[in-house]
Design a protein around this motif. Structure first.
Motif, mmCIF file in Angstrom:
data_model
loop_
_atom_site.group_PDB
_atom_site.id
_atom_site.type_symbol
_atom_site.label_atom_id
_atom_site.label_comp_id
_atom_site.label_asym_id
_atom_site.label_seq_id
_atom_site.Cartn_x
_atom_site.Cartn_y
_atom_site.Cartn_z
ATOM 1 N N THR A 75 0.823 -1.203 0.000
ATOM 2 C CA THR A 75 0.000 0.000 0.000
ATOM 3 C C THR A 75 0.859 1.255 0.000
ATOM 4 O O THR A 75 0.406 2.317 0.401
ATOM 5 C CB THR A 75 -0.917 0.015 1.239
ATOM 6 N N GLY A 76 2.084 1.162 -0.468
ATOM 7 C CA GLY A 76 3.022 2.271 -0.383
ATOM 8 C C GLY A 76 2.843 3.368 -1.408
ATOM 9 O O GLY A 76 3.506 4.391 -1.328
ATOM 10 N N VAL A 77 1.951 3.177 -2.392
ATOM 11 C CA VAL A 77 1.739 4.187 -3.430
ATOM 12 C C VAL A 77 0.283 4.629 -3.375
ATOM 13 O O VAL A 77 -0.626 3.800 -3.313
ATOM 14 C CB VAL A 77 2.094 3.628 -4.822
ATOM 15 N N ALA A 78 0.073 5.934 -3.396
ATOM 16 C CA ALA A 78 -1.282 6.484 -3.276
ATOM 17 C C ALA A 78 -2.099 6.269 -4.553
ATOM 18 O O ALA A 78 -1.547 6.087 -5.637
ATOM 19 C CB ALA A 78 -1.196 7.977 -2.973
ATOM 20 N N ARG A 79 -3.403 6.292 -4.389
ATOM 21 C CA ARG A 79 -4.345 6.132 -5.496
ATOM 22 C C ARG A 79 -4.115 7.219 -6.542
ATOM 23 O O ARG A 79 -3.914 8.376 -6.214
ATOM 24 C CB ARG A 79 -5.769 6.211 -4.957
ATOM 25 N N GLY A 80 -4.129 6.817 -7.820
ATOM 26 C CA GLY A 80 -3.953 7.754 -8.917
ATOM 27 C C GLY A 80 -2.527 7.906 -9.407
ATOM 28 O O GLY A 80 -2.290 8.475 -10.459
ATOM 29 N N LEU A 81 -1.549 7.376 -8.647
ATOM 30 C CA LEU A 81 -0.154 7.461 -9.049
ATOM 31 C C LEU A 81 0.278 6.159 -9.713
ATOM 32 O O LEU A 81 -0.357 5.124 -9.560
ATOM 33 C CB LEU A 81 0.734 7.739 -7.832
ATOM 34 N N LYS A 82 1.384 6.204 -10.438
ATOM 35 C CA LYS A 82 1.926 5.003 -11.074
ATOM 36 C C LYS A 82 2.810 4.259 -10.084
ATOM 37 O O LYS A 82 3.464 4.873 -9.240
ATOM 38 C CB LYS A 82 2.708 5.385 -12.317
ATOM 39 N N ALA A 83 2.813 2.930 -10.208
ATOM 40 C CA ALA A 83 3.584 2.099 -9.282
ATOM 41 C C ALA A 83 4.337 1.012 -10.036
ATOM 42 O O ALA A 83 3.874 0.514 -11.068
ATOM 43 C CB ALA A 83 2.654 1.451 -8.263
ATOM 44 N N PHE A 84 5.512 0.654 -9.518
ATOM 45 C CA PHE A 84 6.253 -0.505 -9.999
ATOM 46 C C PHE A 84 5.713 -1.723 -9.265
ATOM 47 O O PHE A 84 5.583 -1.708 -8.044
ATOM 48 C CB PHE A 84 7.745 -0.382 -9.691
ATOM 49 N N VAL A 85 5.412 -2.799 -10.021
ATOM 50 C CA VAL A 85 4.941 -4.050 -9.434
ATOM 51 C C VAL A 85 5.914 -5.151 -9.842
ATOM 52 O O VAL A 85 6.148 -5.368 -11.036
ATOM 53 C CB VAL A 85 3.511 -4.397 -9.914
ATOM 54 N N VAL A 86 6.514 -5.812 -8.857
ATOM 55 C CA VAL A 86 7.462 -6.899 -9.103
ATOM 56 C C VAL A 86 6.928 -8.146 -8.427
ATOM 57 O O VAL A 86 6.736 -8.170 -7.210
ATOM 58 C CB VAL A 86 8.870 -6.551 -8.568
ATOM 59 N N ASP A 87 6.664 -9.174 -9.214
ATOM 60 C CA ASP A 87 6.170 -10.455 -8.704
ATOM 61 C C ASP A 87 4.948 -10.288 -7.808
ATOM 62 O O ASP A 87 4.843 -10.889 -6.747
ATOM 63 C CB ASP A 87 7.263 -11.215 -7.951
ATOM 64 N N VAL B 237 3.802 -4.364 -4.801
ATOM 65 C CA VAL B 237 4.107 -2.963 -5.090
ATOM 66 C C VAL B 237 5.434 -2.635 -4.418
ATOM 67 O O VAL B 237 5.561 -2.759 -3.204
ATOM 68 C CB VAL B 237 2.995 -2.032 -4.568
ATOM 69 N N VAL B 238 6.426 -2.217 -5.217
ATOM 70 C CA VAL B 238 7.750 -1.954 -4.656
ATOM 71 C C VAL B 238 8.092 -0.471 -4.617
ATOM 72 O O VAL B 238 9.091 -0.091 -4.023
ATOM 73 C CB VAL B 238 8.861 -2.723 -5.413
ATOM 74 N N GLY B 239 7.271 0.375 -5.234
ATOM 75 C CA GLY B 239 7.555 1.802 -5.174
ATOM 76 C C GLY B 239 6.816 2.579 -6.233
ATOM 77 O O GLY B 239 6.176 2.017 -7.119
ATOM 78 N N GLN B 240 6.924 3.884 -6.133
ATOM 79 C CA GLN B 240 6.258 4.772 -7.072
ATOM 80 C C GLN B 240 7.076 4.880 -8.352
ATOM 81 O O GLN B 240 8.292 4.994 -8.311
ATOM 82 C CB GLN B 240 6.071 6.150 -6.455
ATOM 83 N N ALA B 241 6.384 4.846 -9.486
ATOM 84 C CA ALA B 241 7.015 4.999 -10.790
ATOM 85 C C ALA B 241 6.804 6.429 -11.270
ATOM 86 O O ALA B 241 5.797 7.053 -10.945
ATOM 87 C CB ALA B 241 6.412 4.010 -11.789
ATOM 88 N N PRO B 242 7.737 6.954 -12.052
ATOM 89 C CA PRO B 242 7.551 8.306 -12.572
ATOM 90 C C PRO B 242 6.405 8.345 -13.574
ATOM 91 O O PRO B 242 6.174 7.391 -14.308
ATOM 92 C CB PRO B 242 8.887 8.628 -13.235
ATOM 93 N N GLY B 243 5.678 9.441 -13.601
ATOM 94 C CA GLY B 243 4.550 9.594 -14.518
ATOM 95 C C GLY B 243 4.996 10.134 -15.860
ATOM 96 O O GLY B 243 4.644 11.244 -16.233
ATOM 97 N N LEU B 244 5.796 9.368 -16.588
ATOM 98 C CA LEU B 244 6.323 9.798 -17.874
ATOM 99 C C LEU B 244 5.362 9.439 -19.004
ATOM 100 O O LEU B 244 4.605 8.484 -18.917
ATOM 101 C CB LEU B 244 7.682 9.137 -18.129
ATOM 102 N N VAL B 245 5.446 10.187 -20.083
ATOM 103 C CA VAL B 245 4.643 9.906 -21.272
ATOM 104 C C VAL B 245 5.264 8.723 -21.998
ATOM 105 O O VAL B 245 6.489 8.608 -22.102
ATOM 106 C CB VAL B 245 4.616 11.135 -22.196
ATOM 107 N N GLN B 246 4.426 7.839 -22.517
ATOM 108 C CA GLN B 246 4.913 6.668 -23.216
ATOM 109 C C GLN B 246 4.494 6.721 -24.674
ATOM 110 O O GLN B 246 3.374 7.090 -24.992
ATOM 111 C CB GLN B 246 4.390 5.383 -22.582
ATOM 112 N N PHE B 247 5.415 6.367 -25.551
ATOM 113 C CA PHE B 247 5.151 6.353 -26.973
ATOM 114 C C PHE B 247 5.382 4.956 -27.514
ATOM 115 O O PHE B 247 6.306 4.279 -27.101
ATOM 116 C CB PHE B 247 6.103 7.306 -27.724
#
Length: 78
Positions: free
Chosen positions: A49-61, A64-74
């Motif tokens: 539960t370490g990342v707040a609702r609406g933010l991006k998160a890294f998920v490993v296996d 949730v291991v941490g917050q991911a940057p909200g970068l644009v993806q192409f």
């Protein structure tokens, strides 16, 4: 005993497991899980539960291991 095979040594350096990035849709503090919406629209449940609702998160296996940057993806097709 360690190996001298360079390929096996290289593979040993790589992290294992499934890694993905998604947007946290909801956080359940009672059972310690979060619902993550992936880029393709699928939703998964992950521990943590370490990342707040609406933010991006890294998920490993499935965790949730941490917050991911909200970068644009192409997507570029070659």
């Amino acid at each position: 005993m360690s190996t001298v095979n360079p390929w096996k040594r290289f593979i040993g350096l790589l992290p294992g497991g499934t890694r993905t990035v998604g947007t946290v849709t909801s956080v359940n503090l009672q059972n310690g899980t979060s619902v993550i919406t992936l880029r393709n629209g699928n939703q998964i449940s992950a521990k943590g539960t370490g990342v707040a609702r609406g933010l991006k998160a890294f998920v490993v296996d499935g965790q949730v291991v941490g917050q991911a940057p909200g970068l644009v993806q192409f997507d570029i097709e070659v």
